[in-house]
Every structure is written in structure tokens, then in C-alpha cells.
Design a protein around this motif. Structure first.
Motif, PDB file in Angstrom:
ATOM      1  N   ALA A  58       9.780   3.762  -1.483  1.00 20.19           N
ATOM      2  CA  ALA A  58       9.147   4.703  -0.543  1.00 20.19           C
ATOM      3  C   ALA A  58      10.140   4.998   0.581  1.00 20.19           C
ATOM      4  CB  ALA A  58       7.855   4.108   0.016  1.00 20.19           C
ATOM      5  N   ASP A  79      10.160   7.510  -3.963  1.00 24.98           N
ATOM      6  CA  ASP A  79       8.916   8.183  -3.620  1.00 24.98           C
ATOM      7  C   ASP A  79       9.169   8.903  -2.302  1.00 24.98           C
ATOM      8  OD1 ASP A  79       6.080   8.737  -3.793  1.00 24.98           O
ATOM      9  OD2 ASP A  79       5.860   7.366  -2.100  1.00 24.98           O
ATOM     10  N   PRO A 290       6.931   0.776  -3.504  1.00 24.92           N
ATOM     11  CA  PRO A 290       7.027  -0.126  -2.361  1.00 24.92           C
ATOM     12  C   PRO A 290       8.038   0.356  -1.334  1.00 24.92           C
ATOM     13  CG  PRO A 290       8.366  -0.952  -4.145  1.00 24.92           C
ATOM     14  CD  PRO A 290       7.713   0.307  -4.654  1.00 24.92           C
TER      15      PRO A 290
HETATM   16  N1  LLP Z   1       3.094   5.357  -1.328  1.00 26.42           N
HETATM   17  C1  LLP Z   1       2.371   6.119  -0.491  1.00 26.42           C
HETATM   18  C2  LLP Z   1       1.628   7.244  -1.041  1.00 26.42           C
HETATM   19  C3  LLP Z   1       2.323   5.826   0.876  1.00 26.42           C
HETATM   20  O1  LLP Z   1       1.585   6.557   1.688  1.00 26.42           O
HETATM   21  C4  LLP Z   1       3.047   4.712   1.389  1.00 26.42           C
HETATM   22  C5  LLP Z   1       3.044   4.390   2.811  1.00 26.42           C
HETATM   23  C6  LLP Z   1       3.815   3.956   0.480  1.00 26.42           C
HETATM   24  C7  LLP Z   1       3.804   4.305  -0.866  1.00 26.42           C
HETATM   25  C8  LLP Z   1       4.637   2.777   0.902  1.00 26.42           C
HETATM   26  O2  LLP Z   1       3.860   1.774   1.429  1.00 26.42           O
HETATM   27  P1  LLP Z   1       4.483   0.331   1.750  1.00 26.42           P
HETATM   28  O3  LLP Z   1       4.894  -0.298   0.437  1.00 26.42           O
HETATM   29  O4  LLP Z   1       5.634   0.497   2.641  1.00 26.42           O
HETATM   30  O5  LLP Z   1       3.366  -0.400   2.393  1.00 26.42           O
HETATM   31  N2  LLP Z   1       4.320   3.127   9.630  1.00 26.42           N
HETATM   32  C9  LLP Z   1       3.349   2.144   9.164  1.00 26.42           C
HETATM   33  C10 LLP Z   1       3.191   2.188   7.656  1.00 26.42           C
HETATM   34  C11 LLP Z   1       2.793   3.533   7.127  1.00 26.42           C
HETATM   35  C12 LLP Z   1       2.686   3.564   5.633  1.00 26.42           C
HETATM   36  C13 LLP Z   1       2.485   4.947   5.130  1.00 26.42           C
HETATM   37  N3  LLP Z   1       2.431   5.061   3.715  1.00 26.42           N
HETATM   38  C14 LLP Z   1       3.774   0.777   9.661  1.00 26.42           C
HETATM   39  O6  LLP Z   1       4.790   0.671  10.343  1.00 26.42           O
HETATM   40  O7  LLP Z   1       3.103  -0.206   9.406  1.00 26.42           O
END
Ligand code: LLP
Length: 429
Positions: A58, A79, A290
Motif C-alpha cells: 500500500a 496498491d 499491507p
Molecule cells: N488497502 C486499502 C484499501 C486501504 O485503505 C489501506 C489503508 C490499506 C490497504 C493499507 O492498510 P495498512 O496495511 O497500512 O493498515 N493514516 C492512518 C492509516 C490510514 C489507512 C488508510 N488505508 C494511520 O496513520 O494510522
């Protein structure tokens, strides 16, 4: 596991003392451990052995070109959520054919750009968007590969700003509406190829239960879509949480072994162990998205203490990084460990607020936290700042963006220069 530890009383990133980097490049300074990024990528890959899968990093979590290039060389897909992120991936040597494009508000220009570059799939978030994608693809005389994002209405038990899989969130299409939407798309939208199904229930999930709940709920639906529409992939999203508290200690195997089994935070091995059996026989390619898991604990923000201010109610340590450099504490009450670069000689701690120079009361990195004492001139590291750190930084208060350094064992490379005052006004009249 991560690449930050004290050696001879000095906090190192891999083979390099962080104080050397702070002296040489100034602060605030983001420092990333390449070894940690690669290790996390490989461990996730290994945990998924037995499932036909692809890890699409991501990009929103950390979009520095050198970080993307490092992941591309490991075989990562990406992504993306904007034309800008696709541009970065291409510049870093990533392959658009391994990119998925998420987000509720894609513009025409972004859709055209992604179609021209030949991305793997548009992860579409509404029927309106799917129809628009069909129209734009038709005008260009191409077929747009697409997956709809299903909102499975599962509670991710995370901060409300980063929870995405409940019906009240703006993301995705209701679970119950997916089947009929795919039917309509198949008959009415000739320029769309339905290639998969996507979901993502939220970020910073520290227990396995919501992942299992979502996978089990959506499995019958993907089976049906495979049978009726020949979809080839299922993206189960990102969201794997990391340890923010005790983040320095948790980098060691010892720490993990000391935790009672039941209290151990979600490990990637557990994630794989629970999900692989549930996914392996679907005959679908499983995509993962991720961000935080790959880069979160691989980065720190170094900052220098400027002043100590003793008020009647509190002691403030004023540092040279602000909420414009790392907004997570202000925006999500995010916890980042604050660790002196010189290992404290005693276990003595004092209660302080560590605050930045920005003219906002929300500009703090911790409040009333017991920390080892440090003085003006000393450096500290804000730990676990590799994800959603630099990428969310801004020029608020006309502060130049910090520099970024990537460490690979004994080599440190500036992968983004610190902005200058001239950079601040570039393009302005
Ligand atoms: N896929 C989609 C559709 C997403 O919206 C996101 C994150 C991810 C993957 C990746 O998620 P991860 O594996 O990083 O949890 N700025 C916030 C987090 C925002 C996440 C947005 N979407 C923070 O600092 O906690």
C-alpha cells in the motif's frame, strides 16, 4: 523484528549510530531500515506459503521512490490510490501490470492514465464509479479490468478514523448488493472485465478475529462470483497491525518470548496460519495490500530537544519536530515510543509532555508520559514512524519537509533531501 537497537550505549539503525545521522543531516530526520522492510516483506510472503498470492504494498504508507524500488526488487506489486502514486511506482521501476487502484474518488484523468499504463485492476467503490469507468474505457477503445470493493460490515475494532469495513463507512459496496451489481455489470457494461473482488476492513488490526470473520463471511460470495463471472482474484486488503508500545524492546526475540502466549500481539505467522487454510482451495489468486506491517516499524523520526519548559502543572520538552512532520498522535491519538539516542545510564524516569514548535495545542508527541530524562541539545527517536509518517507530513507553519535516509547495513543514503526555504515558495507568485 526490526533493525533498531542500542549498541555500546548508542541507538543504531542496522550498523549506523543514529546520532551520527542526526549530526550529519540535521533534524527532524526520517531514517528507515532497508533490512527490516525486506524482512517484513519476506516473512509475510513466507507466512502465505501454500496460497497463490501476491503482496501489493500500500503505497500510501510510504511512497519514497527508494522504498518502492526496494520492494519492487523483492517482487512486490503495489496498491495505489491516486495517479500520483502510480507515477511514483513507475518512476521506481514498479510494473503497472502489478498495480491495483483503490479509492472512492478517482478522477477522469487518473482513470485515463491508469488505463494507458495497463494496471492490473481498478478496485471500484460504487456502481456509479463502475459505470463511469466503463464509459471512459469505451471512449478510449479499451477494456478496463475491475474488482468491486465489498464492504462486509465487520467491526475491525480499531480507531474510528481508520476503520473502513462497517456499513456506515464511505468505503465499498454493501455485501448484499454485490451479486446483483456483478450481474448488471456483466450484461450492461461491455468495456469492463470483472477480474476480482476486493475488501479491506480497516487498519492497525491487532487481533486475528476480524480478519477471520471477514474472510469467512465473504468466501461464499467469491465462490459464487468465480463460478458466474470467472473472477480470478480476491484481494483481502491490508490492515495488519504493528506494535507501537514497547516498540524498541519488541524488536528482539527475547521480548516476544517473554510475553504470555495469550497476550502476544498478532504475529504474521499467526495471520498466515489462520488464513492460509481458509484461502488455499478457492482457486483464486489472493492479493494482500499491507502498508503499515511492511514499513511501520522500519522507520523512526529523529528530533532534537530545543528547550525544557517547566510550567506550574507540567514539564514540557520542546523538540524540533512537529505535528506537521508526524501527525499520527494529533490525528489518531497514535502512540509512538520516544527513545533517547544515548542509552540512559539509569532507569530513572520523569513525567513530561514532548511537544513540537507548531502553534497548536494538538502539537504533541506524548502527554504525561514517564520517560528517561533528556536535555536541550539531546536527540530522541520517535519510534515506529515508517508508515503514515513522512507521507502525511505537510508544510504547515511554513516548515520545510524533513529529509529521509535509508540505511542498508553500514551504508546510509539520503533518499530525499530536506526541503529548502526556496522549495517552500516554488510555484508561487
Ligand atoms: N488497502 C486499502 C484499501 C486501504 O485503505 C489501506 C489503508 C490499506 C490497504 C493499507 O492498510 P495498512 O496495511 O497500512 O493498515 N493514516 C492512518 C492509516 C490510514 C489507512 C488508510 N488505508 C494511520 O496513520 O494510522
Amino acid at each position: 523484528m526490526h533493525g533498531f537497537s542500542y549498541r555500546n550505549g548508542s541507538l543504531h539503525c542496522e550498523g549506523i549510530p543514529l546520532s551520527e545521522l542526526a549530526e550529519e543531516h540535521g533534524t527532524p530526520l526520517y531514517v528507515y531500515s532497508a533490512g527490516t522492510i525486506v524482512d517484513h516483506f519476506r516473512r509475510l510472503d513466507k507466512a502465505l506459503t501454500g496460497v497463490d498470492h501476491e503482496i501489493a504494498f500500500a503505497v500510501k504508507a510510504n511512497s519514497n521512490l527508494s522504498v518502492l524500488r526496494l520492494l519492487a526488487t523483492q517482487g512486490a506489486g503495489f496498491d495505489i490510490v491516486s495517479g500520483g502514486e502510480l507515477f511514483r511506482v513507475i518512476k521506481a521501476g514498479g510494473d503497472p501490470a502489478h498495480c491495483t487502484f483503490a479509492g472512492v474518488g478517482k478522477t477522469r484523468a487518473e482513470i485515463v492514465y491508469a488505463l494507458e499504463k495497463g494496471i492490473y485492476s481498478f478496485n471500484v467503490e460504487s456502481e456509479e464509479e463502475l459505470r463511469y469507468l466503463d464509459k471512459v474505457a469505451g471512449e478510449l477503445g479499451v477494456i478496463a479490468p475491475a474488482a468491486v470493493r465489498v464492504n462486509p460490515n465487520v467491526d475491525a475494532h480499531t480507531h474510528k478514523y481508520i476503520s473502513t469495513g462497517k456499513s456506515e463507512n464511505k468505503f465499498g459496496v454493501d455485501f448484499e448488493a454485490i451479486e446483483s451489481l456483478y450481474e448488471r455489470a456483466a450484461t450492461e457494461l461491455p468495456n469492463i472485465k470483472l477480474r476480482g473482488l476486493q475488501m479491506h476492513i480497516g487498519s492497525q488490526l491487532t487481533s486475528i478475529a476480524p480478519f477471520i470473520e471477514a474472510v469467512e463471511k465473504v468466501t461464499p460470495l467469491v465462490k459464487l462470483l468465480k463460478q458466474r463471472h470467472g473472477i480470478e482474484f480476491w484481494s483481502i486488503g491490508g490492515g495488519i497491525g504493528i506494535i507501537y508500545k514497547e516498540s524498541l524492546e519488541s524488536g528482539s526475540v527475547d521480548w516476544w518470548e517473554k510475553q504470555p502466549e495469550a497476550d502476544r500481539p498478532l504475529t504474521i505467522e499467526r495471520y498466515g496460519k489462520e488464513l492460509v487454510p481458509r484461502l488455499k482451495d478457492l482457486g483464486l489468486k489472493i492479493l494482500l495490500e499491507p502498508g503499515r506491517y511492511i514499513v511501520g516499524n522500519a522507520g523512526v523520526l529523529l528530533t532534537q530537544c530545543l528547550y525544557e519548559k517547566k510550567g506550574s502543572a507540567k514539564t514540557f520538552k520542546i523538540v524540533d519536530a512537529g505535528m506537521n512532520d508526524l501527525i499520527r498522535p494529533a490525528l489518531y491519538e497514535g502512540h509512538h515510543e520516544i527513545v533517547p539516542l544515548n542509552e540512559p545510564a539509569t532507569g530513572e524516569r520523569i513525567k513530561v509532555d514532548v511537544v513540537g514548535p507548531i502553534c497548536e495545542s494538538g502539537d504533541f508527541f506524548c502527554q504525561d508520559r514517564e520517560l528517561p530524562n533528556f536535555d536541550p541539545g539531546d536527540y530522541v527517536a520517535l519510534m515506529s514512524a515508517g508508515a503514515y509518517g513522512f507521507v502525511m507530513a505537510s508544510n504547515y507553519n511554513s516548515r520545510p519537509l524533513p529529509a529521509e535516509v535509508l540505511v542498508e547495513s553500514d551504508t546510509a543514503t539520503v533518499i530525499r533531501k530536506r526541503q529548502t526555504l526556496e522549495d517552500l515558495i516554488e510555484g508561487e507568485l
